[in-house]
Design a protein around this motif. Structure first.
Motif, PDB file in Angstrom:
ATOM      1  N   SER A 158       0.831  -1.215   0.000  1.00  0.00           N
ATOM      2  CA  SER A 158       0.000   0.000   0.000  1.00  0.00           C
ATOM      3  C   SER A 158       0.864   1.263   0.000  1.00  0.00           C
ATOM      4  CB  SER A 158      -0.960   0.006   1.191  1.00  0.00           C
ATOM      5  OG  SER A 158      -0.250   0.097   2.409  1.00  0.00           O
ATOM      6  N   GLN A 159       2.050   1.182   0.586  1.00  0.00           N
ATOM      7  CA  GLN A 159       2.962   2.340   0.615  1.00  0.00           C
ATOM      8  C   GLN A 159       3.655   2.554  -0.728  1.00  0.00           C
ATOM      9  OE1 GLN A 159       5.731   1.510   3.782  1.00  0.00           O
ATOM     10  NE2 GLN A 159       4.174   1.641   5.367  1.00  0.00           N
ATOM     11  N   ASN A 160       3.694   1.515  -1.568  1.00  0.00           N
ATOM     12  CA  ASN A 160       4.452   1.573  -2.825  1.00  0.00           C
ATOM     13  C   ASN A 160       3.582   1.365  -4.062  1.00  0.00           C
ATOM     14  OD1 ASN A 160       7.446   1.755  -1.961  1.00  0.00           O
ATOM     15  ND2 ASN A 160       6.619   0.150  -0.656  1.00  0.00           N
ATOM     16  N   ASN A 161       2.342   1.822  -3.981  1.00  0.00           N
ATOM     17  CA  ASN A 161       1.446   1.773  -5.143  1.00  0.00           C
ATOM     18  C   ASN A 161       1.287   0.378  -5.738  1.00  0.00           C
ATOM     19  OD1 ASN A 161       0.987   4.602  -5.093  1.00  0.00           O
ATOM     20  ND2 ASN A 161       2.944   4.912  -6.108  1.00  0.00           N
ATOM     21  N   VAL A 198      -2.154  -4.008 -10.845  1.00  0.00           N
ATOM     22  CA  VAL A 198      -1.281  -2.836 -10.993  1.00  0.00           C
ATOM     23  C   VAL A 198      -0.643  -2.797 -12.383  1.00  0.00           C
ATOM     24  CG1 VAL A 198       0.892  -1.827 -10.170  1.00  0.00           C
ATOM     25  CG2 VAL A 198      -0.803  -2.616  -8.535  1.00  0.00           C
ATOM     26  N   ASP A 254       5.257  -0.267 -14.314  1.00  0.00           N
ATOM     27  CA  ASP A 254       5.898   1.050 -14.364  1.00  0.00           C
ATOM     28  C   ASP A 254       7.349   0.866 -14.815  1.00  0.00           C
ATOM     29  OD1 ASP A 254       7.000   3.550 -13.916  1.00  0.00           O
ATOM     30  OD2 ASP A 254       5.956   3.864 -12.020  1.00  0.00           O
ATOM     31  N   TYR A 313      10.114   2.961 -13.028  1.00  0.00           N
ATOM     32  CA  TYR A 313      10.373   2.509 -11.657  1.00  0.00           C
ATOM     33  C   TYR A 313      11.204   1.227 -11.664  1.00  0.00           C
ATOM     34  CZ  TYR A 313       9.328   0.850  -6.904  1.00  0.00           C
ATOM     35  OH  TYR A 313       9.426   0.384  -5.619  1.00  0.00           O
ATOM     36  N   LEU A 343       7.640  12.028  -9.189  1.00  0.00           N
ATOM     37  CA  LEU A 343       6.822  10.822  -9.325  1.00  0.00           C
ATOM     38  C   LEU A 343       6.751  10.404 -10.786  1.00  0.00           C
ATOM     39  CD1 LEU A 343       3.833  11.589  -6.915  1.00  0.00           C
ATOM     40  CD2 LEU A 343       5.903  10.259  -6.431  1.00  0.00           C
ATOM     41  N   PHE A 391       2.986   6.765 -12.990  1.00  0.00           N
ATOM     42  CA  PHE A 391       2.200   5.817 -12.199  1.00  0.00           C
ATOM     43  C   PHE A 391       2.278   6.098 -10.699  1.00  0.00           C
ATOM     44  CE2 PHE A 391       3.081   3.651 -16.179  1.00  0.00           C
ATOM     45  CZ  PHE A 391       1.824   3.177 -16.520  1.00  0.00           C
ATOM     46  N   GLY A 392       2.925   7.210 -10.331  1.00  0.00           N
ATOM     47  CA  GLY A 392       2.954   7.627  -8.927  1.00  0.00           C
ATOM     48  C   GLY A 392       4.058   7.047  -8.071  1.00  0.00           C
ATOM     49  N   ASN A 393       5.092   6.470  -8.693  1.00  0.00           N
ATOM     50  CA  ASN A 393       6.214   5.923  -7.930  1.00  0.00           C
ATOM     51  C   ASN A 393       7.378   6.905  -7.907  1.00  0.00           C
ATOM     52  OD1 ASN A 393       5.191   3.163  -7.347  1.00  0.00           O
ATOM     53  ND2 ASN A 393       5.125   3.037  -9.566  1.00  0.00           N
TER      54      ASN A 393
END
Length: 200
Positions: free
Chosen positions: A15-18, A58, A61, A64, A130, A133-135
């Motif tokens: 949850s902390q790492n998308n 998911v 990415d 990432y 970021l 994908f928000g990472n």
């Protein structure tokens, strides 16, 4: 998300790492890596590539994953322009900068370009942005990127450079003292001043 008590810590990391998790994160959290294999066997996770796992829903990415695989890489040049919103062109190949001597064996098989610099300038301007994908990614800040793209041996086309300079000159984030300081260290001050004299 995974609800079984045995896997609560894994769930928290995901949850902390998308929705992504790495073997290294599992080890650092004091957990056994075999939990990842168990979750893959249960179809609760899938193995993206060596050391990287993700929830089935998911999106992959690439940026990432590339950063995880080559930990010393810093996104730079056209890729950094894109991440900073100074270019609307999605990079055809990701640009990363490494310190001289870094072992990037296997890099060529990825959709990426490597650049190597001396240790003195490698750290200059490293920041975080970021991915789409928000990472979190390591990327050179705007001022470092602008200095890099005006270097004589750079492959950025002139239209891309002009657009980026124009965007920066009219932005609220304009920091001339920082830009000049970087340009001196990277030996591109005359070129930077020439652009800024026209735009400001």
């Amino acid at each position: 998300m995974i609800k079984i008590n045995k896997y609560e810590s894994i769930d928290e990391l995901l949850s902390q790492n998308n929705g992504f998790i790495t073997s290294m994160q599992v080890t650092q959290a004091g957990l056994q890596r075999r939990l990842l294999s168990e979750l893959v066997a249960q179809n609760r996770l899938y193995r993206v590539e060596r050391g990287i796992y993700a929830l089935p829903e998911v999106w992959e990415d690439e940026m990432y994953f590339l950063q995880y695989r080559f930990s010393k890489g810093v996104f730079s040049n056209e890729t950094a322009l894109y991440l900073h919103g100074l270019s609307d062109r999605t990079p055809h190949a990701y640009s990363l900068t490494f310190p001289h001597g870094y072992n990037s064996s296997g890099f060529k098989k990825y959709n990426a370009k490597a650049k190597y610099v001396t240790a003195e300038i490698y750290d200059l301007g490293i920041s975080e942005k970021l991915s789409p994908f928000g990472n979190k990614l390591r990327v050179y800040d705007v001022e470092r990127t602008l200095c890099d793209i005006v270097k004589g041996n750079n492959t950025c086309d002139i239209q891309l450079v002009n657009q980026a300079m124009k965007e920066y000159a009219s932005s609220k984030e304009l920091n001339m003292s920082k830009l000049i300081n970087y340009s001196e260290k990277l030996r591109v001050k005359p070129k930077i001043l020439k652009y800024m004299e026209v735009l400001l």
